[in-house]
Design a protein around this motif. Structure first.
Motif, PDB file in Angstrom:
ATOM      1  N   THR A  15       0.856  -1.180   0.000  1.00  0.00           N
ATOM      2  CA  THR A  15       0.000   0.000   0.000  1.00  0.00           C
ATOM      3  C   THR A  15       0.895   1.235   0.000  1.00  0.00           C
ATOM      4  O   THR A  15       1.886   1.225   0.706  1.00  0.00           O
ATOM      5  CB  THR A  15      -0.883   0.025   1.260  1.00  0.00           C
ATOM      6  OG1 THR A  15      -1.281  -1.281   1.532  1.00  0.00           O
ATOM      7  CG2 THR A  15      -2.073   0.915   1.089  1.00  0.00           C
ATOM      8  N   PRO A  16       0.608   2.291  -0.673  1.00  0.00           N
ATOM      9  CA  PRO A  16      -0.579   2.565  -1.489  1.00  0.00           C
ATOM     10  C   PRO A  16      -0.554   1.988  -2.903  1.00  0.00           C
ATOM     11  O   PRO A  16      -1.323   2.431  -3.737  1.00  0.00           O
ATOM     12  CB  PRO A  16      -0.585   4.091  -1.544  1.00  0.00           C
ATOM     13  CG  PRO A  16       0.829   4.485  -1.418  1.00  0.00           C
ATOM     14  CD  PRO A  16       1.484   3.451  -0.574  1.00  0.00           C
ATOM     15  N   GLU A  23      -7.527  -6.008  -1.845  1.00  0.00           N
ATOM     16  CA  GLU A  23      -8.561  -6.856  -1.274  1.00  0.00           C
ATOM     17  C   GLU A  23      -9.962  -6.408  -1.636  1.00  0.00           C
ATOM     18  O   GLU A  23     -10.797  -7.204  -2.026  1.00  0.00           O
ATOM     19  CB  GLU A  23      -8.416  -6.862   0.247  1.00  0.00           C
ATOM     20  CG  GLU A  23      -8.068  -8.203   0.794  1.00  0.00           C
ATOM     21  CD  GLU A  23      -8.079  -8.204   2.299  1.00  0.00           C
ATOM     22  OE1 GLU A  23      -9.107  -7.865   2.874  1.00  0.00           O
ATOM     23  OE2 GLU A  23      -7.044  -8.562   2.887  1.00  0.00           O
ATOM     24  N   ARG A  34       1.648   1.877   4.862  1.00  0.00           N
ATOM     25  CA  ARG A  34       0.594   0.914   4.586  1.00  0.00           C
ATOM     26  C   ARG A  34      -0.638   1.170   5.435  1.00  0.00           C
ATOM     27  O   ARG A  34      -1.763   1.040   4.973  1.00  0.00           O
ATOM     28  CB  ARG A  34       1.115  -0.492   4.861  1.00  0.00           C
ATOM     29  CG  ARG A  34      -0.015  -1.474   4.904  1.00  0.00           C
ATOM     30  CD  ARG A  34       0.374  -2.826   4.423  1.00  0.00           C
ATOM     31  NE  ARG A  34      -0.786  -3.697   4.442  1.00  0.00           N
ATOM     32  CZ  ARG A  34      -0.710  -4.989   4.327  1.00  0.00           C
ATOM     33  NH1 ARG A  34       0.456  -5.548   4.166  1.00  0.00           N
ATOM     34  NH2 ARG A  34      -1.782  -5.720   4.347  1.00  0.00           N
ATOM     35  N   TRP A  35      -0.439   1.533   6.675  1.00  0.00           N
ATOM     36  CA  TRP A  35      -1.589   1.677   7.566  1.00  0.00           C
ATOM     37  C   TRP A  35      -2.132   3.099   7.580  1.00  0.00           C
ATOM     38  O   TRP A  35      -2.943   3.437   8.420  1.00  0.00           O
ATOM     39  CB  TRP A  35      -1.245   1.176   8.962  1.00  0.00           C
ATOM     40  CG  TRP A  35      -0.876  -0.257   8.896  1.00  0.00           C
ATOM     41  CD1 TRP A  35       0.359  -0.784   9.034  1.00  0.00           C
ATOM     42  CD2 TRP A  35      -1.740  -1.347   8.585  1.00  0.00           C
ATOM     43  NE1 TRP A  35       0.322  -2.142   8.830  1.00  0.00           N
ATOM     44  CE2 TRP A  35      -0.946  -2.510   8.559  1.00  0.00           C
ATOM     45  CE3 TRP A  35      -3.110  -1.464   8.312  1.00  0.00           C
ATOM     46  CZ2 TRP A  35      -1.466  -3.771   8.286  1.00  0.00           C
ATOM     47  CZ3 TRP A  35      -3.626  -2.714   8.039  1.00  0.00           C
ATOM     48  CH2 TRP A  35      -2.806  -3.844   8.034  1.00  0.00           C
ATOM     49  N   THR A  36      -1.643   3.932   6.670  1.00  0.00           N
ATOM     50  CA  THR A  36      -2.166   5.288   6.597  1.00  0.00           C
ATOM     51  C   THR A  36      -2.848   5.574   5.277  1.00  0.00           C
ATOM     52  O   THR A  36      -3.900   6.190   5.245  1.00  0.00           O
ATOM     53  CB  THR A  36      -1.023   6.309   6.799  1.00  0.00           C
ATOM     54  OG1 THR A  36      -0.301   5.939   7.951  1.00  0.00           O
ATOM     55  CG2 THR A  36      -1.578   7.697   6.988  1.00  0.00           C
ATOM     56  N   PHE A  37      -2.225   5.111   4.202  1.00  0.00           N
ATOM     57  CA  PHE A  37      -2.688   5.572   2.890  1.00  0.00           C
ATOM     58  C   PHE A  37      -3.723   4.641   2.276  1.00  0.00           C
ATOM     59  O   PHE A  37      -3.637   3.431   2.433  1.00  0.00           O
ATOM     60  CB  PHE A  37      -1.515   5.675   1.923  1.00  0.00           C
ATOM     61  CG  PHE A  37      -0.634   6.836   2.207  1.00  0.00           C
ATOM     62  CD1 PHE A  37      -1.169   8.095   2.353  1.00  0.00           C
ATOM     63  CD2 PHE A  37       0.729   6.677   2.317  1.00  0.00           C
ATOM     64  CE1 PHE A  37      -0.354   9.172   2.620  1.00  0.00           C
ATOM     65  CE2 PHE A  37       1.544   7.744   2.580  1.00  0.00           C
ATOM     66  CZ  PHE A  37       1.004   8.994   2.736  1.00  0.00           C
ATOM     67  N   PRO A  38      -4.653   5.203   1.547  1.00  0.00           N
ATOM     68  CA  PRO A  38      -5.494   4.362   0.696  1.00  0.00           C
ATOM     69  C   PRO A  38      -4.761   4.016  -0.597  1.00  0.00           C
ATOM     70  O   PRO A  38      -3.643   4.476  -0.827  1.00  0.00           O
ATOM     71  CB  PRO A  38      -6.713   5.230   0.428  1.00  0.00           C
ATOM     72  CG  PRO A  38      -6.285   6.610   0.684  1.00  0.00           C
ATOM     73  CD  PRO A  38      -5.062   6.596   1.528  1.00  0.00           C
ATOM     74  N   ARG A  39      -5.440   3.253  -1.402  1.00  0.00           N
ATOM     75  CA  ARG A  39      -4.827   2.697  -2.601  1.00  0.00           C
ATOM     76  C   ARG A  39      -5.042   3.641  -3.778  1.00  0.00           C
ATOM     77  O   ARG A  39      -6.053   4.322  -3.863  1.00  0.00           O
ATOM     78  CB  ARG A  39      -5.506   1.364  -2.866  1.00  0.00           C
ATOM     79  CG  ARG A  39      -4.931   0.517  -3.901  1.00  0.00           C
ATOM     80  CD  ARG A  39      -5.759  -0.753  -4.009  1.00  0.00           C
ATOM     81  NE  ARG A  39      -5.772  -1.503  -2.760  1.00  0.00           N
ATOM     82  CZ  ARG A  39      -6.875  -1.909  -2.153  1.00  0.00           C
ATOM     83  NH1 ARG A  39      -8.046  -1.651  -2.664  1.00  0.00           N
ATOM     84  NH2 ARG A  39      -6.812  -2.589  -1.034  1.00  0.00           N
ATOM     85  N   LEU A  40      -4.075   3.643  -4.689  1.00  0.00           N
ATOM     86  CA  LEU A  40      -4.242   4.436  -5.910  1.00  0.00           C
ATOM     87  C   LEU A  40      -5.044   3.646  -6.929  1.00  0.00           C
ATOM     88  O   LEU A  40      -5.222   2.452  -6.797  1.00  0.00           O
ATOM     89  CB  LEU A  40      -2.879   4.768  -6.505  1.00  0.00           C
ATOM     90  CG  LEU A  40      -2.102   5.908  -5.875  1.00  0.00           C
ATOM     91  CD1 LEU A  40      -0.691   5.873  -6.383  1.00  0.00           C
ATOM     92  CD2 LEU A  40      -2.738   7.223  -6.227  1.00  0.00           C
ATOM     93  N   ARG A  41      -5.482   4.342  -7.943  1.00  0.00           N
ATOM     94  CA  ARG A  41      -6.189   3.669  -9.022  1.00  0.00           C
ATOM     95  C   ARG A  41      -5.178   3.351 -10.122  1.00  0.00           C
ATOM     96  O   ARG A  41      -4.096   3.927 -10.164  1.00  0.00           O
ATOM     97  CB  ARG A  41      -7.252   4.615  -9.548  1.00  0.00           C
ATOM     98  CG  ARG A  41      -8.448   3.959 -10.148  1.00  0.00           C
ATOM     99  CD  ARG A  41      -9.519   4.988 -10.350  1.00  0.00           C
ATOM    100  NE  ARG A  41      -9.101   6.018 -11.277  1.00  0.00           N
ATOM    101  CZ  ARG A  41      -9.629   7.235 -11.296  1.00  0.00           C
ATOM    102  NH1 ARG A  41     -10.555   7.563 -10.455  1.00  0.00           N
ATOM    103  NH2 ARG A  41      -9.225   8.123 -12.170  1.00  0.00           N
ATOM    104  N   VAL A  42      -5.522   2.453 -11.021  1.00  0.00           N
ATOM    105  CA  VAL A  42      -4.546   1.999 -12.018  1.00  0.00           C
ATOM    106  C   VAL A  42      -4.015   3.161 -12.847  1.00  0.00           C
ATOM    107  O   VAL A  42      -2.800   3.323 -13.017  1.00  0.00           O
ATOM    108  CB  VAL A  42      -5.187   0.953 -12.947  1.00  0.00           C
ATOM    109  CG1 VAL A  42      -4.166   0.461 -13.933  1.00  0.00           C
ATOM    110  CG2 VAL A  42      -5.740  -0.189 -12.157  1.00  0.00           C
ATOM    111  N   GLN A  77      -4.076   6.318 -12.186  1.00  0.00           N
ATOM    112  CA  GLN A  77      -3.330   7.276 -11.368  1.00  0.00           C
ATOM    113  C   GLN A  77      -1.935   6.751 -11.069  1.00  0.00           C
ATOM    114  O   GLN A  77      -0.962   7.506 -11.027  1.00  0.00           O
ATOM    115  CB  GLN A  77      -4.075   7.519 -10.055  1.00  0.00           C
ATOM    116  CG  GLN A  77      -5.358   8.299 -10.258  1.00  0.00           C
ATOM    117  CD  GLN A  77      -6.246   8.244  -9.044  1.00  0.00           C
ATOM    118  OE1 GLN A  77      -6.015   7.461  -8.133  1.00  0.00           O
ATOM    119  NE2 GLN A  77      -7.277   9.065  -9.042  1.00  0.00           N
TER     120      GLN A  77
END
Lengths: 154, 388, 216, 361
Positions: free
Chosen positions: D228-229, D236, D317-325, D327
């Motif tokens: 992550t991110p 998941e 990892r425990w802070t950020f959300p995931r990027l989109r493909v 992006q």
């Protein structure tokens, strides 16, 4: 718009519409032939502008051998409600779809088909929505029987 | 009269394959998202037509948790039916109870007092906050950030504690009943609610820091899944989904029930109807709910908490009775069809999520799989509420 | 007591299905299994909030038991928590999910709906009356929904069951035997024959055909 | 200033070999055993650390029941996974399905071989060390692609394709960042790079340039190891479990382990290249200060630095959300790569003109 004013406006649009009593909000009974045309006018008439179909469902009047459809309309512009009732024969409940008037009707009508077996003419995608495609019978009809169901002990 | 054909899911998919007449050059394929999928929030199934990562079409398949509540309602007394509404939208259980209670009270001419209405308003608003907290956490998780989930739940537990003390249950409350509320509020209730409000205000700022102001979150929400006001109305969307599209339709404001008319609050309205607006509207609603509670919590009038004995099987006069309330997700309506007995002839519940869900068929095509997850999450669906 | 069984390390126990477990090894494996129950992210209704979400959250923290690793894929999960009502449309999918899970797999049914249909028993055309009509269940946690603490008690009970090797599983079900290396010249069939003799002499009962057929 | 004598296990083996084949073979065995054991133990420790770190970020305790503070939690997990049924889906490409996790694991193991953990704990010290690490870590994507393809599952395939695109793209930026250090230290040999930082770490000795390339390297490597991110291949909430959806038991454990060891390798490489590796914190000329720093053994310095980077990665990892493909691709090709190029030119200039602290004349 006041309730009686609303009703007279609807009656001017559809002379065959009658007042449906014992309902706690403005309610009209209309013949099933007038459904799609009248609904479109209810939506488009500026004084009415019922732009939202809140809910669409049916009541199975088993003893009277009819199924009564209920369209609950709401206008986000004028903030008034109207319930439109349509009676159908229980043995052959067929009515024309209003899915081209309100998008959501497509799915609400599917649900009514699923539960009551009401068939919608010119519906884009009429199939069961909540139950399996091969389900037998229409569960919300009063005479629905099923070997799976259990009667509550008295 | 043309013949009416009833189709099946297979046929629907087959039709979708040939929809563009094979004009597209890339290979399109179908995948099943659900019934068991981490981001469908339960057992919703979406059949997706994908082109690479791009969503071409979404076909929701419902009914994996259809429990036949309406059929059961025809055999239960009004008082008994209340507990089934808990299990529809379990995150707004109190508001759902309230809708049934309101319908029965209106039909059977039961007069409640100010105390009852104030308590109802406060607990319903508390649960609205709890519901939005949970949504916020799960929204973060769907975007890939796990921590918001735990922060949201940390604060939700505080509300659960307060409600549990008074009501005795954490989730399926069954508290608001025709003619009052089950129990009077706990002596500590007012103090604890006030403590919670002072505790939660800085935490809400923390939410903003952790998620709202994150660049990635903003990038993933802004402009994604735009639902225009016209479409939202036509699809019958209600609640934050409708308000995010710019239609200020909130039952608490337009036809106040409870004691909402006494409380000053704003109805947050979005501008574009994208995921960002839906997010913002909910966060803002938490603030407004806190405002409402703040105004009411010190002014709970004295009185009885129950005006009808709980054991009484209320008889409802013949006719059709409506009532609706604004839950955390939208308008929850109840239609009672009574033939004068103590059990309804037919009971229909109009659930907000059923209508809200279908907006996904309009907003998702053209976006990517990851955006679809964001869009679904921003609708804040509760699947048993869709399927009933 | 036969010669062969004395040569093997640990105590030999017969298990349903006719395979052989070496219990010294078995103790370690059961300890590992009981302490590493990875649940499948699966929840159908109300119970999912309490059992899957609130119990994993900060107040209750399922992680203390090492069970916070929720796996979205049934292949990697050990524990299927049936959190919520199972309806007739979902039933085949639930069975499929269970079948997709890798052995050893455990099932906890939480809440009255998953145990018996709960409030949805009578006059209902859709709700299955208990998940155990579809798949075998190891532990039942009552409640509507159960509190997270109740669910933890269920987890602890499951851990106890696993440690004691008392998995409530019908004979003949797919189960992989755990075998240590056998001393040279001894085959599995010999051990089984001897064990059967041993059992029969003790219990004075004839073991059915399933005892030999189920060998993995 | 004390000097460190670098002696890798491979060198010892080579020295011992002419005299006694047995001793040489012993060293080889030692190397293999060390790598395997290190991988298993380090993997378990990292998984435990991750779970604890995550728990404390999230106001909870994490594993507590298995051993004191749950330290045996990952041991239990490992044993359980070892004895779990190994499912091969009937419609899958069986050979590739079985083979893919080994490939992933092998890439990780190969990269581990050259990591200088202290002057004496390094298995091999190639003169093309940096190039070698880049090459073998890129190799890991093959395992992921094969896993996704052979599973015959659409979600797996989507995950694998995402992984392929992502790893190959970000490799470019990571290499750009590595080149900066190679230019400064004038060698590709990892031990030489560490020794070149005896007067100061490259992250501050090359002003701004070092820091920029450190950040680029960290971001790009995070993407390469799908943390992550950038955890799109196994996101998941989107793809159930991504490329390893159909894996169970031991084979799944291999992917899991490889992922965590990869994280350690990234941390180790970042420490080696930018934070001086096992070299204590030195400032050129301040001999007293430097000798105080030397009191801590080099192995401890390396552990501290790589531990710090590992913690940083977990923090992300425990802070950020995931990027989109899209992006993700935009970030690489439109932001990181141009910055990387500019940085590379700046580094070249600064090497030529000696614009950095304590240049070797």
């Amino acid at each position: 718009m006041e309730a009686n004013e609303l009703i007279s406006t609807v009656q001017s649009l559809e002379p065959a519409a009658t007042l449906r009593d014992k309902v706690d909000r403005p309610a009209m009974s209309v013949p099933k032939e007038s459904v799609p045309a009248l609904m479109r006018r209810l939506r488009d008439e500026p004084a009415l502008s019922f732009d939202m179909l809140c809910a669409h469902t049916a009541i199975d009047w088993h003893n009277e051998n009819r199924i009564e459809l209920v369209y609950q309309l709401y206008s986000t512009k004028h903030r008034h409600y109207l319930a439109v009732f349509v009676s159908l024969l229980r043995d052959m409940p067929v009515v024309t779809s209003v899915s081209d008037v309100w998008r959501i009707a497509e799915w609400q009508e599917r649900e009514v088909y699923d539960m009551f077996g009401v068939l919608y003419r010119s519906h884009p995608d009429l199939r069961r929505i909540l139950l399996d495609d091969d389900w037998k019978g229409f569960p919300l009809r009063k005479d629905y029987k099923d070997e799976f169901m259990l009667e509550a002990p008295k | 009269m043309s013949a009416i054909t009833v189709t099946s899911l297979d046929e629907r998919i087959r039709r979708s394959i040939g929809a563009d007449g094979g004009a597209s050059t890339t290979q399109e394929y179908f995948v099943n998202m659900g019934p068991q999928h981490p981001s469908t929030h339960g057992v919703l199934r979406l059949v997706l037509k994908l082109d690479g990562e791009n969503v071409r079409e979404v076909i929701p398949v419902l009914g994996y948790i259809h429990r036949g509540v309406e059929k059961m309602g025809e055999h239960l007394s009004y008082r008994q039916f209340v507990h089934l509404t808990d299990r529809l939208d379990y995150l707004s259980a109190l508001a759902n109870n309230w809708a049934v209670a309101k319908a029965v009270e209106k039909a059977a001419n039961i007069e409640t007092n100010e105390r009852i209405e104030t308590i109802r308003t406060i607990v319903a608003e508390l649960q609205r906050i709890a519901s939005h907290q949970l949504w916020w956490g799960v929204f973060g998780m769907d975007l890939g950030a796990f921590t918001p989930f735990l922060y949201g739940f940390r604060d939700r537990e505080k509300i659960s504690d307060i409600l549990e003390e008074t009501i005795g249950a954490r989730l399926t409350m069954n508290y608001i009943q025709p003619g009052g509320v089950m129990f009077d509020i706990h002596p500590d209730f007012q103090r604890k609610v006030k403590e919670f409000l002072t505790y939660f205000r800085p935490k809400l700022e923390e939410y903003e820091t952790l998620l709202t102001q994150n660049v990635i979150v903003q990038e993933r929400m802004r402009g994604v899944g735009v639902l225009t006001a016209e479409k939202a109305v036509s699809m019958g969307a209600t609640g934050p989904v409708l308000r995010a599209s710019g239609v200020a339709h909130d039952l608490r404001r337009s036809e106040p029930y409870g004691v909402y008319a006494k409380a000053a609050f704003d109805v947050p309205v979005g501008r574009n109807g994208d995921c960002w607006d839906r997010y913002w509207v909910r966060i803002e609603e938490i603030r407004q709910s806190m405002r409402i509670i703040e105004q009411l919590i010190d002014n709970i009038p004295e009185g009885k908490h129950l005006v009808v004995k709980p054991a009484v099987r209320t008889k409802v006069p013949e006719g059709i009775h409506y009532s609706q309330v604004e839950t955390a997700r939208g308008i929850f309506g109840v239609m009672l069809v009574s033939d004068g007995k103590d059990v309804p002839y037919r009971i229909h519940v109009r659930t907000p999520n059923f209508n809200n869900l279908w907006t996904v068929t309009e907003t998702a095509p053209g976006w990517r799989v990851a955006d679809l997850v964001t869009i679904i999450s921003s609708l804040d669906i509760v699947v048993p509420d869709i399927d009933r | 007591m036969g010669l062969i069984t004395e040569k093997l390390p640990g105590i030999i126990e017969p298990v349903p299905g006719g395979s052989v477990l070496l219990s010294s090894m078995d103790a370690v494996i059961n300890w590992a299994r009981s302490n590493s129950l990875w649940p499948l992210t699966f929840g159908t209704s109300c119970c999912a909030i309490e059992v899957m979400m609130a119990s994993g959250a900060a107040r209750h923290d399922l992680a203390r038991f090492g069970a916070e690793v929720t796996r979205p894929s049934p292949r990697q999960a050990d524990l299927l928590v049936i959190a919520g009502t199972i309806v007739r449309k979902m039933a085949p999918r639930l069975k499929l999910l269970y079948e997709q899970m890798a052995e050893p797999r455990y099932v906890i049914a939480t809440g009255s709906c998953a145990i018996s249909g709960g409030p949805f028993i009578y006059n209902n055309y859709s709700t299955v009356r208990g998940a155990d009509e579809i798949i075998p269940v190891d532990v039942y946690v009552p409640g509507c929904p159960p509190r997270p603490e109740g669910f933890f008690y269920g987890i602890l009970q499951l851990q106890r069951l696993i440690r004691e090797g008392e998995s409530i599983r019908r004979p003949g079900e797919r189960r992989k035997p755990v075998l240590a290396a056998l001393p040279a010249g001894i085959t599995l069939d010999q051990i089984q024959a001897e064990l059967r003799e041993l059992l029969e002499s003790k219990a004075q009962v004839k073991l059915g055909a399933s005892a030999t057929a189920g060998r993995g | 200033m004390s000097s460190w004598e670098v002696k890798t296990i491979a060198q010892r083996a080579a020295e011992a070999m002419p005299e006694s084949v047995l001793a040489g073979a012993g060293y080889v065995l030692l190397a293999v055993g060390f790598a395997a054991a290190f991988m298993a133990l380090m993997g378990m420790a990292l998984i435990y650390a991750e779970r604890k770190v995550a728990a404390h970020f999230q106001c909870r305790l994490g594993p507590m029941r298995v051993g004191p503070h749950g330290i045996f939690q990952t041991v239990a997990d490992t044993i359980k996974l070892l004895f779990k049924e190994d499912i091969v889906p009937s419609q899958s490409d069986k050979l590739l399905h079985l083979f893919a996790p080994y490939l992933s694991m092998m890439a990780t193991l190969l990269a581990l071989l050259v990591l200088p953990m202290s002057p004496v704990v390094q298995i091999a010290d190639m003169n093309i060390g940096v190039l070698y690490v880049t090459a073998v870590t890129g190799f890991g994507v093959l395992g992921v692609l094969l896993a996704g393809w052979s599973s015959n599952n659409k979600w797996s395939l989507l995950g694998a394709m995402r992984a392929g695109a992502q790893i190959i793209s970000y490799e470019v930026s990571a290499t750009m960042a590595l080149l900066v250090v190679v230019m400064f230290s004038g060698s590709m040999q990892l031990s030489k790079i560490v020794e070149s930082q005896a007067e100061g770490w490259w992250i501050w000795r090359a002003p701004v340039i070092g820091l920029v390339s450190f950040v680029i390297f960290l971001i790009a490597s995070l993407a390469e190891i799908s943390r992550t991110p950038f955890d799109l291949p196994e996101g998941e909430s989107e793809l159930t479990a991504g490329f390893h959806t159909e894996y169970s038991g031991l084979r799944f454990a291999m992917f899991f382990l490889a992922e965590f060891i990869n994280m350690f390798i990234v941390a180790g490489m970042a420490a080696t290249l930018f934070l001086g590796g096992w070299m204590p914190f030195h400032i050129g000329g301040f001999d007293t200060f430097n000798s105080v720093m030397d009191l801590l053994p080099p192995g401890a310095w390396f552990s501290l630095k790589s531990g710090l980077v590992v913690f940083l990665i977990m923090w992300f990892r425990w802070t950020f959300p995931r990027l989109r493909v899209d992006q993700l691709m935009k970030l690489e090709w439109k932001i990181l790569l141009p910055i990387g190029f500019v940085n590379l030119f700046a580094a070249a200039a600064s090497v030529v003109f000696g614009w950095y602290f304590f240049p070797i004349r």
